[in-house]
Design a protein around this motif. Structure first.
Motif, PDB file in Angstrom:
ATOM      1  N   ALA A  75      17.639   7.637 -23.607  1.00 22.06           N
ATOM      2  CA  ALA A  75      18.546   8.734 -23.309  1.00 22.06           C
ATOM      3  C   ALA A  75      18.646   9.046 -21.823  1.00 22.06           C
ATOM      4  CB  ALA A  75      18.101   9.986 -24.066  1.00 22.06           C
ATOM      5  N   ALA A  76      17.672   8.577 -21.015  1.00 19.84           N
ATOM      6  CA  ALA A  76      17.718   8.850 -19.581  1.00 19.84           C
ATOM      7  C   ALA A  76      17.970   7.588 -18.762  1.00 19.84           C
ATOM      8  CB  ALA A  76      16.405   9.492 -19.126  1.00 19.84           C
ATOM      9  N   LEU A  77      17.303   6.480 -19.134  1.00 17.06           N
ATOM     10  CA  LEU A  77      17.390   5.280 -18.323  1.00 17.06           C
ATOM     11  C   LEU A  77      18.658   4.466 -18.569  1.00 17.06           C
ATOM     12  CD1 LEU A  77      13.692   4.020 -18.556  1.00 17.06           C
ATOM     13  CD2 LEU A  77      14.761   5.456 -16.787  1.00 17.06           C
ATOM     14  N   ASP A  78      19.167   4.500 -19.801  1.00 16.83           N
ATOM     15  CA  ASP A  78      20.292   3.619 -20.126  1.00 16.83           C
ATOM     16  C   ASP A  78      21.224   4.253 -21.159  1.00 16.83           C
ATOM     17  OD1 ASP A  78      21.678   1.284 -19.775  1.00 16.83           O
ATOM     18  OD2 ASP A  78      20.524   0.160 -21.259  1.00 16.83           O
ATOM     19  N   THR A 112      24.677   2.502 -22.564  1.00 15.60           N
ATOM     20  CA  THR A 112      24.745   1.391 -23.523  1.00 15.60           C
ATOM     21  C   THR A 112      24.633   1.873 -24.961  1.00 15.60           C
ATOM     22  OG1 THR A 112      22.352   1.015 -23.481  1.00 15.60           O
ATOM     23  CG2 THR A 112      23.693  -0.128 -21.823  1.00 15.60           C
ATOM     24  N   GLY A 113      24.308   3.137 -25.126  1.00 19.48           N
ATOM     25  CA  GLY A 113      24.153   3.677 -26.473  1.00 19.48           C
ATOM     26  C   GLY A 113      25.412   4.345 -26.972  1.00 19.48           C
ATOM     27  N   ALA A 114      25.369   4.740 -28.217  1.00 15.04           N
ATOM     28  CA  ALA A 114      26.448   5.529 -28.832  1.00 15.04           C
ATOM     29  C   ALA A 114      25.781   6.513 -29.785  1.00 15.04           C
ATOM     30  CB  ALA A 114      27.425   4.638 -29.584  1.00 15.04           C
ATOM     31  N   SER A 115      25.884   7.786 -29.486  1.00 12.48           N
ATOM     32  CA  SER A 115      25.186   8.801 -30.272  1.00 12.48           C
ATOM     33  C   SER A 115      25.833   8.987 -31.634  1.00 12.48           C
ATOM     34  CB  SER A 115      25.176  10.137 -29.532  1.00 12.48           C
ATOM     35  OG  SER A 115      24.681  11.167 -30.378  1.00 12.48           O
ATOM     36  N   ALA A 116      25.087   8.673 -32.695  1.00 16.82           N
ATOM     37  CA  ALA A 116      25.587   8.886 -34.056  1.00 16.82           C
ATOM     38  C   ALA A 116      25.753  10.372 -34.346  1.00 16.82           C
ATOM     39  CB  ALA A 116      24.632   8.251 -35.061  1.00 16.82           C
ATOM     40  N   ILE A 117      24.897  11.194 -33.749  1.00 15.09           N
ATOM     41  CA  ILE A 117      24.996  12.633 -33.975  1.00 15.09           C
ATOM     42  C   ILE A 117      26.248  13.201 -33.314  1.00 15.09           C
ATOM     43  CG2 ILE A 117      23.949  14.865 -33.424  1.00 15.09           C
ATOM     44  CD1 ILE A 117      21.239  13.654 -33.993  1.00 15.09           C
ATOM     45  N   ASP A 118      26.495  12.798 -32.051  1.00 15.04           N
ATOM     46  CA  ASP A 118      27.709  13.271 -31.385  1.00 15.04           C
ATOM     47  C   ASP A 118      28.953  12.825 -32.149  1.00 15.04           C
ATOM     48  OD1 ASP A 118      26.193  14.458 -29.457  1.00 15.04           O
ATOM     49  OD2 ASP A 118      26.572  12.944 -27.902  1.00 15.04           O
ATOM     50  N   ARG A 126      14.116  11.310 -31.856  1.00 13.97           N
ATOM     51  CA  ARG A 126      13.456  11.771 -30.634  1.00 13.97           C
ATOM     52  C   ARG A 126      14.506  12.181 -29.597  1.00 13.97           C
ATOM     53  NH1 ARG A 126       8.072  10.230 -30.381  1.00 13.97           N
ATOM     54  NH2 ARG A 126       7.414   8.748 -32.007  1.00 13.97           N
ATOM     55  N   THR A 127      14.142  13.162 -28.782  1.00 15.34           N
ATOM     56  CA  THR A 127      15.093  13.634 -27.782  1.00 15.34           C
ATOM     57  C   THR A 127      15.314  12.654 -26.656  1.00 15.34           C
ATOM     58  OG1 THR A 127      13.311  14.814 -26.617  1.00 15.34           O
ATOM     59  CG2 THR A 127      14.575  16.056 -28.253  1.00 15.34           C
ATOM     60  N   ASN A 128      14.441  11.677 -26.508  1.00 12.69           N
ATOM     61  CA  ASN A 128      14.628  10.693 -25.440  1.00 12.69           C
ATOM     62  C   ASN A 128      15.260   9.394 -25.952  1.00 12.69           C
ATOM     63  OD1 ASN A 128      12.443   9.777 -26.886  1.00 12.69           O
ATOM     64  ND2 ASN A 128      11.133   9.342 -25.091  1.00 12.69           N
ATOM     65  N   VAL A 129      15.779   9.425 -27.168  1.00  8.66           N
ATOM     66  CA  VAL A 129      16.448   8.264 -27.746  1.00  8.66           C
ATOM     67  C   VAL A 129      17.845   8.666 -28.208  1.00  8.66           C
ATOM     68  CG1 VAL A 129      16.406   6.511 -29.555  1.00  8.66           C
ATOM     69  CG2 VAL A 129      14.260   7.296 -28.532  1.00  8.66           C
ATOM     70  N   VAL A 130      18.845   7.953 -27.743  1.00  6.14           N
ATOM     71  CA  VAL A 130      20.200   8.163 -28.249  1.00  6.14           C
ATOM     72  C   VAL A 130      20.186   7.812 -29.731  1.00  6.14           C
ATOM     73  CG1 VAL A 130      22.610   7.431 -28.129  1.00  6.14           C
ATOM     74  CG2 VAL A 130      21.262   7.644 -26.025  1.00  6.14           C
ATOM     75  N   PRO A 131      20.541   8.758 -30.609  1.00  4.44           N
ATOM     76  CA  PRO A 131      20.376   8.525 -32.054  1.00  4.44           C
ATOM     77  C   PRO A 131      21.332   7.468 -32.600  1.00  4.44           C
ATOM     78  CG  PRO A 131      21.510  10.603 -31.675  1.00  4.44           C
ATOM     79  CD  PRO A 131      21.050  10.122 -30.330  1.00  4.44           C
ATOM     80  N   GLY A 132      20.768   6.616 -33.443  1.00  2.00           N
ATOM     81  CA  GLY A 132      21.557   5.535 -34.015  1.00  2.00           C
ATOM     82  C   GLY A 132      22.069   5.792 -35.416  1.00  2.00           C
TER      83      GLY A 132
END
Length: 367
Positions: free
Chosen positions: A190-193, A196-202, A233-239
């Motif tokens: 959630a901070a370093l990259d 490249t993620g896509a938040s399932a929650i968003d 976790r708050t430091n992981v973009v949720p999948g």
């Protein structure tokens, strides 16, 4: 009628806990019903379902009306309450009121039905068919076709759900559908990259806003987001994320339009995937001339036993949505009077067990 005996049976039913999906407990309760219906002169069978067996029982008609089309009686033996609810919500009887999990929704209705069958023994009447469902509280997903097939030759259908607070019957119901939205995103730091993620929650939140906007364009559509889950976790973009929604509709045209739009939702984010599924569906049961005529006949039967009965539309859904939606003359609410369905103050007025049994017996012998 021996009210104490009715209360004893109701207590035994309430203290036999039957949460939806608890197949072993539901099947054990089905055994009780099979034995009871056989004792009452019916031919009973179980219809297997992985989450709990349903029960069907046919009671022959008597006298010159024995070959007429049957009356269909609908009930269910699952409840919304988990195992152990009796510890905090035990059976209690005080000042003519009985309390306990499932006493009102709808084991009291099952006791009324049985008592009515006892009362008509030896009297002329058309055949009676009883269908008791094991997963009504989640929309009867495994029983839909069973209810449809068993209602095909019915003269009329009656539900043993709770009545309106004043005892009136239910003459129509909103359509009800349960929908699940599942989102698959892409996990990333959630901070370093985060890019490249896509938040399932968003993505899920945005889809729920789309649904809210969609529903706002229709009159009389209700939508309730019942559950939301996802992330970790708050430091992981949720999948992963998901939500379950409950919709209520007053007419089938609006129902179809809304469900078509919801099931056609597209992802907002290029990296997200979306899956929308209809978990269960009950069509809107709209007021009809046939049900109005049936209510008039029931009101006449009620007068024959010194009762007054009326009818009104209901917001909640039940298996009578299916019969009413198919055009079978239908009424619901023959269970005992009380209050608190799905609530910790669930209760039944004890004397109404006998009153409703007398009403149902009058219906059986007069229609």
């Amino acid at each position: 009628m021996d009210l104490d005996r009715l209360l004893d049976r109701l207590r035994a039913y309430v203290e036999h806990e039957t949460p939806t999906g608890a197949a072993e407990a539901l099947n054990s309760f089905a055994d009780r019903l099979l034995a009871r219906y056989a004792d009452l002169g019916g031919t009973a069978r179980r219809e297997h379902a992985a989450t709990g067996d349903h029960v069907v029982a046919d009671f022959p008609g008597e006298g010159p009306r024995a070959e007429e089309a049957p009356l269909l009686f609908l009930g269910h033996h699952d409840t919304v309450w988990p195992f152990g609810q009796l510890e905090s919500m035990p059976w209690r009887e005080r000042d003519g009121v009985v309390r306990g999990p499932g006493v009102f929704d709808m084991k009291g209705g099952l006791v009324v039905l049985e008592a009515a069958l006892e009362l008509v023994d030896g009297r002329d009447h058309r055949p009676v068919r009883v269908v008791v469902i094991a997963d009504e509280e989640i929309g009867s997903p495994t029983a839909r076709e069973l209810v449809k097939s068993e209602s095909a030759d019915a003269y009329a259908a009656f539900g043993f759900e709770s009545p309106h607070p004043n005892g009136d019957l239910k003459t129509s119901r909103r359509g009800s559908s349960r929908v699940r939205i599942e989102v698959t995103g892409r996990e990333a730091h959630a901070a370093l990259d985060p890019g490249t993620g896509a938040s399932a929650i968003d993505e899920l939140v945005d889809q729920l806003l789309v649904v809210r906007s969609l529903v706002a364009g229709y009159d009389d559509v209700l939508c309730n987001v019942g559950t939301i889950s996802g992330g970790g976790r708050t430091n992981v973009v949720p999948g992963k994320a998901s939500a379950e929604l409950g919709f209520r509709f007053v007419d089938p045209e609006t129902e179809r339009a809304v469900l078509d739009a919801v099931t056609a939702l597209e992802p907002v984010r290029p990296k997200a995937r979306l899956e929308v599924s209809v978990m269960s569906n009950r069509p809107a049961w709209q007021p009809s001339e046939a049900s109005a005529e049936l209510l008039a006949a029931v009101a006449e039967a009620a007068r024959s036993v010194g009762q007054t009965i009326g009818g009104a539309a209901a917001a909640g859904a039940a298996d009578t949505n299916l019969t009413g939606g198919l055009g079978v003359p239908t009424l619901d609410g023959l269970g005992p009077r009380g209050k608190g369905a799905h609530a910790v103050h669930e209760q039944v007025i004890a004397a109404s067990l006998a009153e409703r049994a007398a009403l149902v017996a009058a219906i059986i012998t007069s229609l």
